[in-house]
Design an enzyme around this catalytic site. Structure first.
Site, PDB file in Angstrom:
ATOM      1  N   ASP A  46       0.989  -1.252  -0.021  1.00  0.00           N
ATOM      2  CA  ASP A  46       0.136   0.077   0.047  1.00  0.00           C
ATOM      3  C   ASP A  46       0.858   1.181  -0.111  1.00  0.00           C
ATOM      4  O   ASP A  46       1.388   1.557   1.045  1.00  0.00           O
ATOM      5  CB  ASP A  46      -0.815  -0.054   1.301  1.00  0.00           C
ATOM      6  CG  ASP A  46      -1.822   1.189   1.482  1.00  0.00           C
ATOM      7  OD1 ASP A  46      -2.928   1.004   0.792  1.00  0.00           O
ATOM      8  OD2 ASP A  46      -1.427   2.285   1.629  1.00  0.00           O
ATOM      9  N   TYR A  51       3.542   9.540  -0.523  1.00  0.00           N
ATOM     10  CA  TYR A  51       4.712   9.262   0.270  1.00  0.00           C
ATOM     11  C   TYR A  51       6.133   9.296  -0.363  1.00  0.00           C
ATOM     12  O   TYR A  51       7.237   8.929   0.087  1.00  0.00           O
ATOM     13  CB  TYR A  51       4.436   7.556   0.458  1.00  0.00           C
ATOM     14  CG  TYR A  51       3.258   7.125   1.082  1.00  0.00           C
ATOM     15  CD1 TYR A  51       2.323   8.119   1.651  1.00  0.00           C
ATOM     16  CD2 TYR A  51       2.740   5.820   1.066  1.00  0.00           C
ATOM     17  CE1 TYR A  51       1.193   7.534   2.226  1.00  0.00           C
ATOM     18  CE2 TYR A  51       1.511   5.429   1.717  1.00  0.00           C
ATOM     19  CZ  TYR A  51       0.769   6.320   2.284  1.00  0.00           C
ATOM     20  OH  TYR A  51      -0.543   5.978   2.969  1.00  0.00           O
ATOM     21  N   LYS A  76      -2.548   6.127  -4.516  1.00  0.00           N
ATOM     22  CA  LYS A  76      -3.532   6.897  -4.015  1.00  0.00           C
ATOM     23  C   LYS A  76      -3.197   8.603  -4.810  1.00  0.00           C
ATOM     24  O   LYS A  76      -2.192   8.673  -5.001  1.00  0.00           O
ATOM     25  CB  LYS A  76      -3.715   7.144  -2.678  1.00  0.00           C
ATOM     26  CG  LYS A  76      -3.683   5.842  -1.980  1.00  0.00           C
ATOM     27  CD  LYS A  76      -3.687   5.963  -0.464  1.00  0.00           C
ATOM     28  CE  LYS A  76      -3.437   4.750   0.571  1.00  0.00           C
ATOM     29  NZ  LYS A  76      -2.098   4.578   0.687  1.00  0.00           N
TER      30      LYS A  76
END
Ligand code: A2P
Length: 276
Positions: A46, A51, A76
């Site tokens: 994930d 990030y 995402k």
């Protein structure tokens, strides 16, 4: 080696119930950590644009020697990329960094309600799914009102809602909303960002089962029906956090953990988080 079982989402696709979380793991560190995770049996990673480690995750996938389709990859769209066209561009950047053509799950990272772009963003995800580039689509940090709006406007129900969820914040209402809508719930920061590791109630249950506190919290979340995303960069912990399928918490354990609910968040409240 431990493999997590799969559960089916509302679009018929399957996802492993434990995913390797890589939030706050720098791009250089993420390669070794993710290779380790894949070695010990994780088949679900994930990540997210924000990030800044999608490149490292992709590199780890290639170094592992596993086939692309053996590993479920989530990423995402970040808040500053919201909007229809921007989201399509952000998706291209993410798959480029990951070095893959399709992601298994693409999520709207936060609703950022004051910016009021999450509906257009969701419409872009619908297009990406229609094109087959995002195999499944969902949201993250969405409350009931945000979910109802995108469903009412588009008729498309997200496959997933990824939310902060740990013993301080068991999210009983939102889990129930997700379940009634046929949306699976994923738990981020399942260890309370590590802050619940030293909790004495959890420690006692861990001692009773001969397991660690982290394993107890992961097991608790799985038994609530969640898909769980523990994060670690420490090899022994990475291995430990997926080794949770040889014990079961009983009703008394679940009830004792339920007493820890305080509503305390380790991250922002999605109704108020509108920042980049
Ligand atoms: P580290 O990455 O240094 O191993 P959460 O998943 O709730 O966000 O928690 C992540 C935090 O918990 C990180 O600080 C991580 O440390 C720590 N952590 C992860 N797994 C374990 C474990 N099995 N035992 C103790 N601490 C852990």
């Amino acid at each position: 080696m431990t493999f997590a079982p799969l559960v089916q989402m509302n679009d018929g696709r399957s996802i492993p119930v434990i995913g390797f979380g890589v939030w706050q793991v720098p791009d250089d560190v993420v390669i070794d950590a993710t290779v380790k995770a894949l070695e010990v049996g994780y088949r679900h990673i994930d990540t997210a644009c924000v990030y800044e480690n999608e490149r490292g995750v992709g590199e780890a996938l290639r170094r592992s020697g596993l086939d692309r389709d053996e590993v479920f990859i989530t990423t995402k769209v970040w808040n500053t990329d919201q909007g229809y066209e921007q989201t399509l561009r952000a998706f291209d950047t993410s798959v480029g960094l990951l070095g893959i053509d399709e992601v298994d799950l693409y999520l709207v990272h936060w609703p950022t309600p004051a910016r009021d772009l999450y509906l257009e963003t969701w419409q872009a995800l619908i297009r990406l799914r229609e094109e087959g580039r995002a195999r499944s689509i969902g949201v993250s940090n969405f409350h009931e009102s945000h979910l109802r709006r995108i469903i009412d406007e588009t008729g498309v129900i997200p496959a997933m809602n990824q939310i902060e969820l740990h013993p301080w914040l068991p999210q009983t209402h939102l889990r129930d909303v997700d379940a009634r809508l046929g949306i699976k719930t994923e738990a981020w920061s399942p260890l309370g960002s590590g802050q619940l590791i030293d909790d004495s109630v959890i420690g006692e249950i861990a001692a009773k089962h001969g397991k660690s506190s982290a394993q107890v919290m992961i097991r608790w979340s799985l038994q609530l029906g969640n898909i769980v995303l523990p994060k670690s960069v420490t090899p022994a912990r990475i291995e430990q956090n997926i080794d949770v399928f040889d014990f079961e918490l009983d009703d008394a354990d679940m009830a004792a953990i339920a007493t820890l609910e305080s509503g305390r968040r380790t991250g922002p409240n999605p109704d108020e988080f509108n920042m980049a």
